[in-house]
Scaffold this motif. Sequence first.
Motif, mmCIF file in Angstrom:
data_model
loop_
_atom_site.group_PDB
_atom_site.id
_atom_site.type_symbol
_atom_site.label_atom_id
_atom_site.label_comp_id
_atom_site.label_asym_id
_atom_site.label_seq_id
_atom_site.Cartn_x
_atom_site.Cartn_y
_atom_site.Cartn_z
ATOM 1 N N UNK A 15 47.322 64.722 67.946
ATOM 2 C CA UNK A 15 47.136 63.464 67.240
ATOM 3 C C UNK A 15 46.351 63.769 65.973
ATOM 4 N N UNK A 16 46.980 63.505 64.816
ATOM 5 C CA UNK A 16 46.398 63.875 63.522
ATOM 6 C C UNK A 16 45.992 62.605 62.776
ATOM 7 N N UNK A 17 44.757 62.564 62.290
ATOM 8 C CA UNK A 17 44.300 61.419 61.514
ATOM 9 C C UNK A 17 43.841 61.834 60.133
ATOM 10 N N UNK A 18 44.115 60.966 59.137
ATOM 11 C CA UNK A 18 43.592 61.206 57.791
ATOM 12 C C UNK A 18 43.003 59.905 57.242
ATOM 13 N N UNK A 19 42.037 60.067 56.354
ATOM 14 C CA UNK A 19 41.504 58.954 55.567
ATOM 15 C C UNK A 19 41.914 59.229 54.131
ATOM 16 N N UNK A 20 42.613 58.267 53.510
ATOM 17 C CA UNK A 20 43.099 58.498 52.146
ATOM 18 C C UNK A 20 42.586 57.418 51.194
ATOM 19 N N UNK A 21 42.472 57.803 49.927
ATOM 20 C CA UNK A 21 42.101 56.855 48.884
ATOM 21 C C UNK A 21 43.329 56.023 48.522
ATOM 22 N N UNK A 27 40.698 62.283 51.976
ATOM 23 C CA UNK A 27 39.257 62.504 51.835
ATOM 24 C C UNK A 27 38.556 62.624 53.194
ATOM 25 N N UNK A 28 39.315 62.461 54.275
ATOM 26 C CA UNK A 28 38.733 62.628 55.599
ATOM 27 C C UNK A 28 39.810 63.050 56.580
ATOM 28 N N UNK A 29 39.403 63.828 57.576
ATOM 29 C CA UNK A 29 40.377 64.320 58.551
ATOM 30 C C UNK A 29 39.770 64.278 59.945
ATOM 31 N N UNK A 30 40.612 63.989 60.940
ATOM 32 C CA UNK A 30 40.198 64.080 62.344
ATOM 33 C C UNK A 30 41.434 64.390 63.156
ATOM 34 N N UNK A 31 41.279 65.193 64.194
ATOM 35 C CA UNK A 31 42.424 65.412 65.066
ATOM 36 C C UNK A 31 41.992 65.685 66.494
ATOM 37 N N UNK A 32 42.910 65.505 67.410
ATOM 38 C CA UNK A 32 42.631 65.716 68.837
ATOM 39 C C UNK A 32 43.922 66.105 69.529
ATOM 40 N N UNK A 33 43.779 66.790 70.627
ATOM 41 C CA UNK A 33 44.946 67.098 71.448
ATOM 42 C C UNK A 33 45.474 65.788 72.052
ATOM 43 N N UNK A 34 46.788 65.583 72.026
ATOM 44 C CA UNK A 34 47.370 64.396 72.643
ATOM 45 C C UNK A 34 47.469 64.619 74.159
ATOM 46 N N UNK A 50 40.463 58.970 67.376
ATOM 47 C CA UNK A 50 40.675 59.648 66.085
ATOM 48 C C UNK A 50 40.460 58.645 64.942
ATOM 49 N N UNK A 51 41.026 57.440 65.095
ATOM 50 C CA UNK A 51 40.860 56.412 64.053
ATOM 51 C C UNK A 51 39.387 56.025 63.899
ATOM 52 N N UNK A 52 38.665 55.905 65.034
ATOM 53 C CA UNK A 52 37.252 55.504 64.972
ATOM 54 C C UNK A 52 36.401 56.518 64.224
ATOM 55 N N UNK A 53 36.704 57.810 64.436
ATOM 56 C CA UNK A 53 35.936 58.845 63.735
ATOM 57 C C UNK A 53 36.089 58.692 62.218
ATOM 58 N N UNK A 54 37.271 58.255 61.780
ATOM 59 C CA UNK A 54 37.488 58.064 60.340
ATOM 60 C C UNK A 54 36.925 56.720 59.876
#
Length: 300
Positions: A15-21, A27-34, A50-54
């Motif tokens: 599970x891949x998360x990004x925070x974008x402008x 400008x931000x990244x988080x990921x976890x094993x699904x 993952x979303x909460x971390x961003x």
Amino acid sequence: MSGTGIGVDIGGTTTVGVLVTPSGEVVGRARAETPARRGAAAVLDTAAGVARRLLDQAEQATVGVGSAGTIDPATGAVRYATDSLPGWAGTRIADELERRLGRPVRVDNDVNAAAIGEAWTGAAAGLTHVLLVAAGTGLGAGLIRDGRLDRGARGAAGALAHLPVPGAERLRCGCGRYGHLEAVASGTGLATAYKLATGETVTGRQVAARAADGDPAAAEVLARAGEALGRALAGLVALLDPQAVVVAGGAAAALLPAATPVYVAELLPAWADVPLLPAQLGDEAVAVGAARLGMEEPTQ
Ligand SMILES: [Zn+2]
């Protein structure tokens, strides 16, 4: 559209998360094993985590999700999914994540999200008519027309896997039928063809590695798969009239060298300037596109 956006890609393994402008810069990244084997609720908890971390970095950010499976764009629920995510069919992703995150969540199919991402800040940045092909374990496509995603009548447009192609008549597609493009030009197709040729069981990725190491059987399998893909894509260009075709996914690098000359040779003169491009956003394409999707005004 205003402010930053979070995009989450719920894949079968990661599970891949990004925070974008607002302009699409990550400008931000988080990921976890699904935790695919633990079922839908665990997968949703992981995506929310993952979303909460961003969200910790950008409290007001909007949230979009790209997920494997056929997604009903109106409800954000999964209509159909393969067993890469067991029990995923029927999951109301949007509702479940809205409950966990306390804000609206837009959901679309992962290949559609990748098309949005690559047409926003990737290989097709700035183009308004784009065909994105995702060649990984399976094969899918996303279509951008007039700058917007074309989902088709039931959210299922782009099922490139099931295009009938010559030479695949005896190969079984993931859908259970025979003769479809995915049975040739995908990681699964490469593995099957190599097993038929040599009797050895290896993954599609290993077929590509063996071809690079000079294994003639692997090279032959790759060449045939690339040819089938190149010919099919040239035909689709005539149907869809895009400005570019972008190839993404884990099998893209292996297939493109064989696909490109066939694609170029098959294109009719009217479309001779339509390039076949490798994707640029790597394994963040789905998350970046999902973030863009989440930034759009709600349609209802
Ligand atoms: Zn099929």
